[in-house]
Design a protein around this motif. Structure first.
Motif, PDB file in Angstrom:
ATOM      1  N   LEU A 277       0.821  -1.208   0.000  1.00 16.44           N
ATOM      2  CA  LEU A 277       0.000   0.000   0.000  1.00 16.44           C
ATOM      3  C   LEU A 277       0.859   1.263   0.000  1.00 16.44           C
ATOM      4  CD1 LEU A 277      -2.653  -1.060   2.673  1.00 16.44           C
ATOM      5  CD2 LEU A 277      -2.977  -0.951   0.192  1.00 16.44           C
ATOM      6  N   GLU A 278       0.242   2.386  -0.396  1.00 11.73           N
ATOM      7  CA  GLU A 278       0.926   3.668  -0.365  1.00 11.73           C
ATOM      8  C   GLU A 278       1.234   4.044   1.083  1.00 11.73           C
ATOM      9  OE1 GLU A 278      -1.972   3.025  -1.673  1.00 11.73           O
ATOM     10  OE2 GLU A 278      -2.240   3.889  -3.669  1.00 11.73           O
ATOM     11  N   PRO A 279       2.318   4.797   1.316  1.00 14.79           N
ATOM     12  CA  PRO A 279       2.704   5.166   2.684  1.00 14.79           C
ATOM     13  C   PRO A 279       1.595   5.845   3.470  1.00 14.79           C
ATOM     14  CG  PRO A 279       4.472   5.681   1.152  1.00 14.79           C
ATOM     15  CD  PRO A 279       3.300   5.261   0.316  1.00 14.79           C
ATOM     16  N   GLU A 280       0.849   6.759   2.826  1.00 16.56           N
ATOM     17  CA  GLU A 280      -0.204   7.474   3.552  1.00 16.56           C
ATOM     18  C   GLU A 280      -1.329   6.541   3.990  1.00 16.56           C
ATOM     19  OE1 GLU A 280      -0.543   8.528  -0.900  1.00 16.56           O
ATOM     20  OE2 GLU A 280       1.023   8.236   0.609  1.00 16.56           O
ATOM     21  N   LEU A 281      -1.621   5.503   3.182  1.00 12.23           N
ATOM     22  CA  LEU A 281      -2.655   4.555   3.570  1.00 12.23           C
ATOM     23  C   LEU A 281      -2.149   3.636   4.677  1.00 12.23           C
ATOM     24  CD1 LEU A 281      -5.469   3.554   3.154  1.00 12.23           C
ATOM     25  CD2 LEU A 281      -4.723   2.208   1.201  1.00 12.23           C
ATOM     26  N   LYS A 282      -0.874   3.267   4.612  1.00 12.00           N
ATOM     27  CA  LYS A 282      -0.278   2.475   5.698  1.00 12.00           C
ATOM     28  C   LYS A 282      -0.357   3.242   7.015  1.00 12.00           C
ATOM     29  CE  LYS A 282       3.148  -0.360   3.241  1.00 12.00           C
ATOM     30  NZ  LYS A 282       4.603  -0.628   3.103  1.00 12.00           N
ATOM     31  N   GLU A 283      -0.125   4.539   6.933  1.00 13.55           N
ATOM     32  CA  GLU A 283      -0.166   5.368   8.137  1.00 13.55           C
ATOM     33  C   GLU A 283      -1.556   5.356   8.762  1.00 13.55           C
ATOM     34  OE1 GLU A 283       0.574  10.056   9.392  1.00 13.55           O
ATOM     35  OE2 GLU A 283       1.309   9.292   7.465  1.00 13.55           O
ATOM     36  N   GLN A 284      -2.601   5.413   7.910  1.00 10.09           N
ATOM     37  CA  GLN A 284      -3.969   5.355   8.422  1.00 10.09           C
ATOM     38  C   GLN A 284      -4.258   4.016   9.080  1.00 10.09           C
ATOM     39  OE1 GLN A 284      -7.110   6.769   5.770  1.00 10.09           O
ATOM     40  NE2 GLN A 284      -5.579   7.834   4.528  1.00 10.09           N
ATOM     41  N   LEU A 285      -3.751   2.949   8.472  1.00 11.75           N
ATOM     42  CA  LEU A 285      -3.943   1.619   9.042  1.00 11.75           C
ATOM     43  C   LEU A 285      -3.229   1.489  10.391  1.00 11.75           C
ATOM     44  CD1 LEU A 285      -3.516  -0.571   5.844  1.00 11.75           C
ATOM     45  CD2 LEU A 285      -5.536  -0.515   7.288  1.00 11.75           C
ATOM     46  N   ASP A 286      -2.035   2.019  10.458  1.00  8.57           N
ATOM     47  CA  ASP A 286      -1.260   1.937  11.705  1.00  8.57           C
ATOM     48  C   ASP A 286      -1.951   2.685  12.832  1.00  8.57           C
ATOM     49  OD1 ASP A 286       0.649   0.438  10.432  1.00  8.57           O
ATOM     50  OD2 ASP A 286       1.967   2.139   9.981  1.00  8.57           O
ATOM     51  N   LYS A 287      -2.560   3.832  12.493  1.00  8.63           N
ATOM     52  CA  LYS A 287      -3.280   4.598  13.514  1.00  8.63           C
ATOM     53  C   LYS A 287      -4.500   3.840  14.012  1.00  8.63           C
ATOM     54  CE  LYS A 287      -1.971   9.259  11.973  1.00  8.63           C
ATOM     55  NZ  LYS A 287      -2.474  10.539  11.381  1.00  8.63           N
ATOM     56  N   LYS A 288      -5.141   3.135  13.093  1.00  4.52           N
ATOM     57  CA  LYS A 288      -6.382   2.445  13.464  1.00  4.52           C
ATOM     58  C   LYS A 288      -6.136   1.104  14.149  1.00  4.52           C
ATOM     59  CE  LYS A 288     -10.896   1.176  11.660  1.00  4.52           C
ATOM     60  NZ  LYS A 288     -11.875   1.366  10.584  1.00  4.52           N
ATOM     61  N   PHE A 289      -5.117   0.369  13.680  1.00  3.82           N
ATOM     62  CA  PHE A 289      -4.904  -0.989  14.194  1.00  3.82           C
ATOM     63  C   PHE A 289      -3.638  -1.137  15.043  1.00  3.82           C
ATOM     64  CE2 PHE A 289      -7.488  -1.493  10.357  1.00  3.82           C
ATOM     65  CZ  PHE A 289      -8.503  -2.313  10.826  1.00  3.82           C
ATOM     66  N   GLY A 290      -2.894  -0.066  15.186  1.00  2.00           N
ATOM     67  CA  GLY A 290      -1.690  -0.134  16.005  1.00  2.00           C
ATOM     68  C   GLY A 290      -0.639  -1.053  15.406  1.00  2.00           C
ATOM     69  N   ASP A 291      -0.128  -1.963  16.241  1.00  3.33           N
ATOM     70  CA  ASP A 291       0.936  -2.872  15.792  1.00  3.33           C
ATOM     71  C   ASP A 291       0.403  -4.104  15.064  1.00  3.33           C
ATOM     72  OD1 ASP A 291       2.830  -1.223  16.929  1.00  3.33           O
ATOM     73  OD2 ASP A 291       2.741  -2.231  18.883  1.00  3.33           O
ATOM     74  N   HIS A 292      -0.901  -4.167  14.865  1.00  2.50           N
ATOM     75  CA  HIS A 292      -1.482  -5.356  14.229  1.00  2.50           C
ATOM     76  C   HIS A 292      -2.388  -4.973  13.046  1.00  2.50           C
ATOM     77  CE1 HIS A 292       0.028  -7.747  17.574  1.00  2.50           C
ATOM     78  NE2 HIS A 292      -0.482  -6.840  18.398  1.00  2.50           N
TER      79      HIS A 292
END
Length: 303
Positions: A277-292
């Motif tokens: 995924l694009e970095p900005e979308l990864k960032e959104q995922l990381d904010k929502k799901f944390g380390d998982h």
């Protein structure tokens, strides 16, 4: 009667196999679906919605009843927005509409007026289908829709007329294939323009729990071969009136099978790995799901 326990968020047949996808699209592209009344569509939507919300179903509802409602629902409502799609833009209208259009394109390929009318008609229909079946909740301005329509129609007409001029002295079969080349040229313009929003802004993606995180070549090749054969046998000379009905009917037979089979080449619900995924979308995922974060996310590729 035992409680119904099926996953209607997925098609009835296995979408990991071509056969499963073909069975699914044979049902959703069934031309008979366009005859469903508004009441039947709303009843199907109501039944599907009740099951999704785990509300009580009408007494006597069977698993087959629920699947029939889901198939009817899928044939008429957009998979992302849930909006009822315009009748002629639905996949169930593909066979009868393309049957008419392809027959006209092939029957009147060698006259300027025929080329102008049928290529215009075809691109008008294509633009509507691409817009109706666009991925996600992409929105379009009137300027974008008009640009796609004008450029695609121009490409189709220019290609068809140019090839007709070049093929004047070519064998009849070559001339009969010019509509296919014209449609291919037009689609190279139409599809990218109608899907421009998805190319520039992306499309909504979901995790496995659906949480939001942010068909013409066979008919246009086999039919000219058939008509070339009939012309050489003198059939068209003796019965010139059969030109349009024979081509239209033959295209209809071909499209009944090629439409669902072409749709079945790829999954409608596609997946992409988190790492791609694009970095900005990864960032959104990381904010929502944390380390998982989810290993895969899913999106509707459109049809």
């Amino acid at each position: 009667m035992p409680a119904i326990n099926i996953d209607i968020e997925k098609p009835r047949y296995d979408q990991n196999t071509f056969i499963g996808r073909a069975k699914h699209f044979f049902l959703t592209t069934n031309p008979l679906n366009i005859f469903a009344t508004s009441r039947q569509l709303e009843d199907a939507k109501s039944l599907v919605t009740k099951y999704r919300l785990k509300h009580p179903l009408p007494p006597g509802t069977t698993e087959d009843d629920l699947w029939r409602a889901k198939i009817l629902y899928d044939s008429a409502f957009h998979p992302d927005t849930g909006e009822k799609m315009f009748l002629l833009g639905r996949m169930s209208a593909q066979v009868p509409m393309n049957m008419l259009i392809t027959g006209g394109l092939l029957a009147f390929y060698n006259t300027t007026s025929g080329v102008l009318f049928w290529q215009w008609f075809n691109q008008s229909f294509n633009a509507m289908v691409n817009y109706t079946n666009r991925s996600g909740d992409a929105t379009f301005t009137g300027k974008q829709v008009a640009s796609s329509y004008v450029f695609a129609t121009t490409a189709a007409v220019t290609t068809a007329l140019s090839l007709n001029r070049l093929c004047r002295n070519a064998p009849p079969l070559v001339g009969r294939l010019t509509p296919l080349a014209a449609c291919a040229a037009a689609n190279c313009v139409n599809i990218p323009l109608m899907r421009a929003q998805e190319l520039t802004n992306g499309t909504p993606v979901f995790d496995a729990e659906r949480n939001r995180i942010s068909m013409a070549v066979p008919g246009m090749t086999l039919t000219p071969v058939l008509m070339d054969y009939l012309e050489k046998r003198g059939v068209l000379k003796r019965y010139p009136w059969i030109n349009l009905p024979v081509q239209t009917a033959f295209c209809g037979v071909v499209l009944i099978f090629t439409t669902p089979l072409a749709c079945a080449f790829f999954k409608q619900k596609a997946q992409i790995a988190y790492r791609k995924l694009e970095p900005e979308l990864k960032e959104q995922l990381d904010k929502k799901f944390g380390d998982h974060p989810p290993e895969y996310v899913y999106y509707n590729k459109g049809l």
